[in-house]
Design a protein around this motif. Structure first.
Motif, PDB file in Angstrom:
ATOM      1  N   ARG A 156      32.534  39.762  44.212  1.00 50.79           N
ATOM      2  CA  ARG A 156      34.077  39.601  44.058  1.00 50.79           C
ATOM      3  C   ARG A 156      34.540  38.656  43.213  1.00 50.79           C
ATOM      4  N   GLU A 157      33.847  37.658  43.046  1.00 57.32           N
ATOM      5  CA  GLU A 157      34.486  36.549  42.257  1.00 57.32           C
ATOM      6  C   GLU A 157      34.720  36.932  40.773  1.00 57.32           C
ATOM      7  N   GLY A 158      34.194  37.953  40.226  1.00 54.21           N
ATOM      8  CA  GLY A 158      34.572  38.367  38.673  1.00 54.21           C
ATOM      9  C   GLY A 158      35.609  39.641  38.610  1.00 54.21           C
ATOM     10  N   MET A 159      36.438  39.767  39.823  1.00 53.52           N
ATOM     11  CA  MET A 159      37.244  40.735  39.440  1.00 53.52           C
ATOM     12  C   MET A 159      38.404  40.449  38.730  1.00 53.52           C
ATOM     13  N   SER A 160      38.989  41.658  37.902  1.00 55.41           N
ATOM     14  CA  SER A 160      40.050  41.308  36.967  1.00 55.41           C
ATOM     15  C   SER A 160      41.181  40.711  37.509  1.00 55.41           C
ATOM     16  N   ARG A 161      41.845  39.862  36.782  1.00 59.18           N
ATOM     17  CA  ARG A 161      43.403  39.635  37.204  1.00 59.18           C
ATOM     18  C   ARG A 161      44.299  40.259  36.179  1.00 59.18           C
ATOM     19  N   VAL A 162      45.306  41.132  37.082  1.00 60.61           N
ATOM     20  CA  VAL A 162      45.755  42.098  36.443  1.00 60.61           C
ATOM     21  C   VAL A 162      47.367  41.913  36.502  1.00 60.61           C
ATOM     22  N   PRO A 163      48.252  42.550  35.401  1.00 62.98           N
ATOM     23  CA  PRO A 163      49.777  42.191  35.801  1.00 62.98           C
ATOM     24  C   PRO A 163      50.097  43.592  36.502  1.00 62.98           C
ATOM     25  N   PHE A 164      51.324  43.522  36.933  1.00 58.88           N
ATOM     26  CA  PHE A 164      51.944  44.924  37.604  1.00 58.88           C
ATOM     27  C   PHE A 164      51.696  46.076  37.028  1.00 58.88           C
ATOM     28  N   GLU A 165      51.907  46.051  35.593  1.00 56.74           N
ATOM     29  CA  GLU A 165      51.706  47.078  34.886  1.00 56.74           C
ATOM     30  C   GLU A 165      50.334  47.945  34.826  1.00 56.74           C
ATOM     31  N   ALA A 166      49.333  47.120  35.171  1.00 58.60           N
ATOM     32  CA  ALA A 166      47.980  47.473  34.971  1.00 58.60           C
ATOM     33  C   ALA A 166      47.576  48.136  36.538  1.00 58.60           C
ATOM     34  N   LEU A 167      48.544  47.989  37.425  1.00 55.41           N
ATOM     35  CA  LEU A 167      48.121  48.550  38.985  1.00 55.41           C
ATOM     36  C   LEU A 167      48.185  50.145  38.688  1.00 55.41           C
ATOM     37  N   SER A 168      48.902  50.712  37.941  1.00 53.65           N
ATOM     38  CA  SER A 168      48.861  52.169  37.928  1.00 53.65           C
ATOM     39  C   SER A 168      47.339  52.699  37.122  1.00 53.65           C
ATOM     40  N   ARG A 169      46.668  51.988  36.635  1.00 53.57           N
ATOM     41  CA  ARG A 169      45.413  52.269  36.140  1.00 53.57           C
ATOM     42  C   ARG A 169      44.339  51.679  36.704  1.00 53.57           C
ATOM     43  N   SER A 170      44.821  51.155  38.000  1.00 59.12           N
ATOM     44  CA  SER A 170      43.678  50.500  38.699  1.00 59.12           C
ATOM     45  C   SER A 170      43.210  51.111  40.174  1.00 59.12           C
ATOM     46  N   VAL A 171      44.045  51.992  40.355  1.00 60.81           N
ATOM     47  CA  VAL A 171      44.146  52.875  41.770  1.00 60.81           C
ATOM     48  C   VAL A 171      42.574  53.070  42.076  1.00 60.81           C
ATOM     49  N   SER A 172      42.289  52.642  43.307  1.00 62.65           N
ATOM     50  CA  SER A 172      40.651  52.633  43.755  1.00 62.65           C
ATOM     51  C   SER A 172      39.853  51.346  43.276  1.00 62.65           C
ATOM     52  N   GLN A 173      40.428  50.806  42.571  1.00 60.09           N
ATOM     53  CA  GLN A 173      39.540  49.469  42.035  1.00 60.09           C
ATOM     54  C   GLN A 173      39.980  48.401  42.827  1.00 60.09           C
ATOM     55  N   THR A 174      38.996  47.334  42.620  1.00 56.38           N
ATOM     56  CA  THR A 174      39.257  46.102  43.286  1.00 56.38           C
ATOM     57  C   THR A 174      39.790  44.975  42.082  1.00 56.38           C
ATOM     58  N   VAL A 175      40.967  44.215  42.399  1.00 59.25           N
ATOM     59  CA  VAL A 175      41.479  43.683  41.113  1.00 59.25           C
ATOM     60  C   VAL A 175      41.959  42.176  41.927  1.00 59.25           C
ATOM     61  N   ARG A 176      42.512  41.214  41.235  1.00 58.06           N
ATOM     62  CA  ARG A 176      43.299  40.121  41.537  1.00 58.06           C
ATOM     63  C   ARG A 176      44.537  40.169  41.275  1.00 58.06           C
ATOM     64  N   ILE A 177      45.539  39.883  42.051  1.00 63.78           N
ATOM     65  CA  ILE A 177      47.221  39.732  41.697  1.00 63.78           C
ATOM     66  C   ILE A 177      47.605  38.585  42.303  1.00 63.78           C
ATOM     67  N   VAL A 178      48.499  38.106  41.659  1.00 70.72           N
ATOM     68  CA  VAL A 178      49.349  36.988  41.811  1.00 70.72           C
ATOM     69  C   VAL A 178      50.845  37.174  41.962  1.00 70.72           C
ATOM     70  N   GLY A 179      51.350  36.736  42.814  1.00 73.32           N
ATOM     71  CA  GLY A 179      52.724  36.840  43.096  1.00 73.32           C
ATOM     72  C   GLY A 179      53.553  35.959  44.061  1.00 73.32           C
ATOM     73  N   LYS A 180      54.932  36.014  44.009  1.00 79.62           N
ATOM     74  CA  LYS A 180      55.691  35.210  45.176  1.00 79.62           C
ATOM     75  C   LYS A 180      55.931  36.171  46.293  1.00 79.62           C
ATOM     76  N   VAL A 181      55.728  35.539  47.443  1.00 80.02           N
ATOM     77  CA  VAL A 181      55.919  35.973  48.720  1.00 80.02           C
ATOM     78  C   VAL A 181      57.525  36.456  48.837  1.00 80.02           C
ATOM     79  N   ILE A 182      57.777  37.637  49.007  1.00 80.57           N
ATOM     80  CA  ILE A 182      59.243  37.928  49.385  1.00 80.57           C
ATOM     81  C   ILE A 182      59.414  38.085  50.575  1.00 80.57           C
ATOM     82  N   SER A 183      58.530  38.836  51.341  1.00 77.25           N
ATOM     83  CA  SER A 183      58.572  38.859  53.012  1.00 77.25           C
ATOM     84  C   SER A 183      57.326  39.008  53.433  1.00 77.25           C
TER      85      SER A 183
END
Length: 108
Positions: A1-28
């Motif tokens: 799992r340590e090698g998972m790609s860090r992806v921006p929001f726009e890449a999530l549509s191309r990453s369905v069913s894949q394991t990725v890393r995301i970073v964000g601000k907690v809204i709620s």
């Protein structure tokens, strides 16, 4: 799992069913799900397994992408509230764009 790609929001549509890393601000967070803002106005809902990581500030999540706006957490880590998300997103753009060679890992 340590090698998972860090992806921006726009890449999530191309990453369905894949394991990725995301970073964000907690809204709620309600203890079961958290809403993260990955970029201004770009919100992702995360099914959380570690709800205390979503109390405030910023979080990195290793997750399985269910839809372009929904992810299932596999692991997460919270960051301090002074994390610079804009700088992070700029780094993502450079690391996957024109300057990607600067970010390549070289193994000796």
């Amino acid at each position: 799992r340590e090698g998972m790609s860090r992806v921006p929001f726009e890449a999530l549509s191309r990453s369905v069913s894949q394991t990725v890393r995301i970073v964000g601000k907690v809204i709620s967070s309600d203890g079961k799900t958290a809403r993260l803002e990955l970029e201004p106005g770009k919100i992702v809902t995360v099914c959380a397994i570690a709800p205390d990581h979503y109390q405030s500030g910023f979080v990195e999540v290793i997750c399985k992408v269910k839809t372009p706006t929904e992810c299932e957490e596999l692991k997460s880590v919270s960051f301090d509230s002074d994390f610079d998300l804009e700088l992070y997103n700029n780094m993502l753009k450079y690391s996957s764009g024109r300057y990607s060679s600067l970010f390549m890992v070289v193994r000796a």
